[in-house]
Write an enzyme that holds these catalytic residues in place. Structure first.
Site, PDB file in Angstrom:
ATOM      1  N   TYR A  30       1.329  -1.430  -0.101  1.00  0.00           N
ATOM      2  CA  TYR A  30      -0.035  -0.276  -0.195  1.00  0.00           C
ATOM      3  C   TYR A  30       0.682   1.780  -0.433  1.00  0.00           C
ATOM      4  O   TYR A  30       2.154   1.397   0.673  1.00  0.00           O
ATOM      5  CB  TYR A  30      -0.804  -0.046   1.266  1.00  0.00           C
ATOM      6  CG  TYR A  30      -1.770   1.383   1.533  1.00  0.00           C
ATOM      7  CD1 TYR A  30      -2.718   1.515   0.529  1.00  0.00           C
ATOM      8  CD2 TYR A  30      -0.829   2.037   2.310  1.00  0.00           C
ATOM      9  CE1 TYR A  30      -3.439   2.752   0.981  1.00  0.00           C
ATOM     10  CE2 TYR A  30      -1.604   3.429   3.009  1.00  0.00           C
ATOM     11  CZ  TYR A  30      -2.573   3.481   1.907  1.00  0.00           C
ATOM     12  OH  TYR A  30      -3.221   5.269   1.753  1.00  0.00           O
TER      13      TYR A  30
ATOM     14  N   GLY B 252      10.925  -2.479  -2.414  1.00  0.00           N
ATOM     15  CA  GLY B 252      10.463  -3.219  -3.551  1.00  0.00           C
ATOM     16  C   GLY B 252      11.764  -2.378  -4.069  1.00  0.00           C
ATOM     17  O   GLY B 252      11.180  -1.129  -5.023  1.00  0.00           O
TER      18      GLY B 252
ATOM     19  N   ALA C  58       9.355   2.400   1.163  1.00  0.00           N
ATOM     20  CA  ALA C  58       8.005   3.107   1.983  1.00  0.00           C
ATOM     21  C   ALA C  58       8.557   3.051   2.845  1.00  0.00           C
ATOM     22  O   ALA C  58       7.769   1.895   3.600  1.00  0.00           O
ATOM     23  CB  ALA C  58       6.578   2.740   0.951  1.00  0.00           C
TER      24      ALA C  58
ATOM     25  N   CYS D  28       3.018  -7.460   1.677  1.00  0.00           N
ATOM     26  CA  CYS D  28       3.897  -7.989   1.269  1.00  0.00           C
ATOM     27  C   CYS D  28       3.403  -9.804   1.184  1.00  0.00           C
ATOM     28  O   CYS D  28       4.702 -10.449   1.356  1.00  0.00           O
ATOM     29  CB  CYS D  28       5.070  -7.467   1.787  1.00  0.00           C
ATOM     30  SG  CYS D  28       4.840  -5.748   1.510  1.00  0.00           S
TER      31      CYS D  28
END
Length: 230
Positions: free
Chosen positions: A84, A155, A168, A184
């Site tokens: 997210y 990522g 993030a 994840c």
């Protein structure tokens, strides 16, 4: 003949002053990475937020998308499962040239994790990492024995040894927004943020902690900080 930049050339640090549409961010990264590969541009580190979205990595399992109609869903092209992004979360895209940094992907991932750990330590948060799970976690013994919550996702994608996508860090997002996915792909752990841990930290404070530690983890830090144009 294309002239390679000097090895001491510093990355450019960019800060978006409002949430950036995910497809616009992808287009920017694609173009910048191509320019870095061709030695037309220097490395770039981009700090931004996104409007609320779910993104799917290359290993995303559709069963981990629990609420497909809650927010837009984008295929990200990076590694990993669903994650997210949204307001209050600091996304940092790393467009770094590993041709000049050792061509060692495992080391690079560890550097990104180490960068987050160093920034968290400035707020007296003891993060941890695991060899079999990319990202940064925070022990939550008050919530259960051996309980850990994820505070930062990572990522990455590589093109001809130039990185893009990135990390993030949950600073003060709405944690309920994570309930529409299995973050994840890990169902047996929770998600937390700096504010959820009881720390009055905003994005600017988190940015400064990351900036102070970039030089130690990755190398020289840029003195040039620019706003993304309208």
């Amino acid at each position: 003949m294309v002239q390679k930049p000097e090895s001491t050339e510093k990355p450019e640090f960019l800060f978006a002053d409002k949430p950036v549409d995910y497809t616009e961010a992808l287009a920017f990264m694609e173009a910048r990475v191509d320019d870095i590969i061709a030695y037309r541009a220097c490395e770039c580190v981009w700090f931004l937020e996104h409007p609320p979205i779910y993104t799917a990595g290359k290993r995303a399992d559709s069963a981990n998308l629990l609420a497909p109609d809650r927010f837009p869903v984008h295929l990200a092209g990076r590694g990993g499962d669903y994650t997210y992004h949204g307001p209050g979360q600091r996304v940092v895209y790393l467009m770094l040239d590993l041709r000049r940094r050792g061509r060692d992907l495992r080391k690079f991932v560890r550097q990104v994790e180490g960068w987050i750990l160093a920034a968290l330590a400035e707020f007296n948060v003891q993060g941890c990492i695991h060899d079999d799970q990319i990202g940064v976690w925070v022990p939550r013994p008050e919530l259960g024995e051996q309980r850990e919550d994820k505070i930062a996702a990572i990522g990455l994608r590589m093109r001809r040894w130039v990185s893009f996508h990135g990390l993030a860090l949950n600073v003060e997002p709405d944690l309920d927004h994570f309930s529409g996915i299995v973050p994840c792909g890990i169902a047996d752990r929770g998600v937390t943020s700096l504010v959820d841990l009881g720390l009055p930290v905003g994005l600017e404070e988190a940015d400064q902690a990351l900036l102070r530690n970039f030089d130690t983890i990755f190398g020289s830090i840029s003195e040039t900080i620019t706003q993304i144009p309208e």
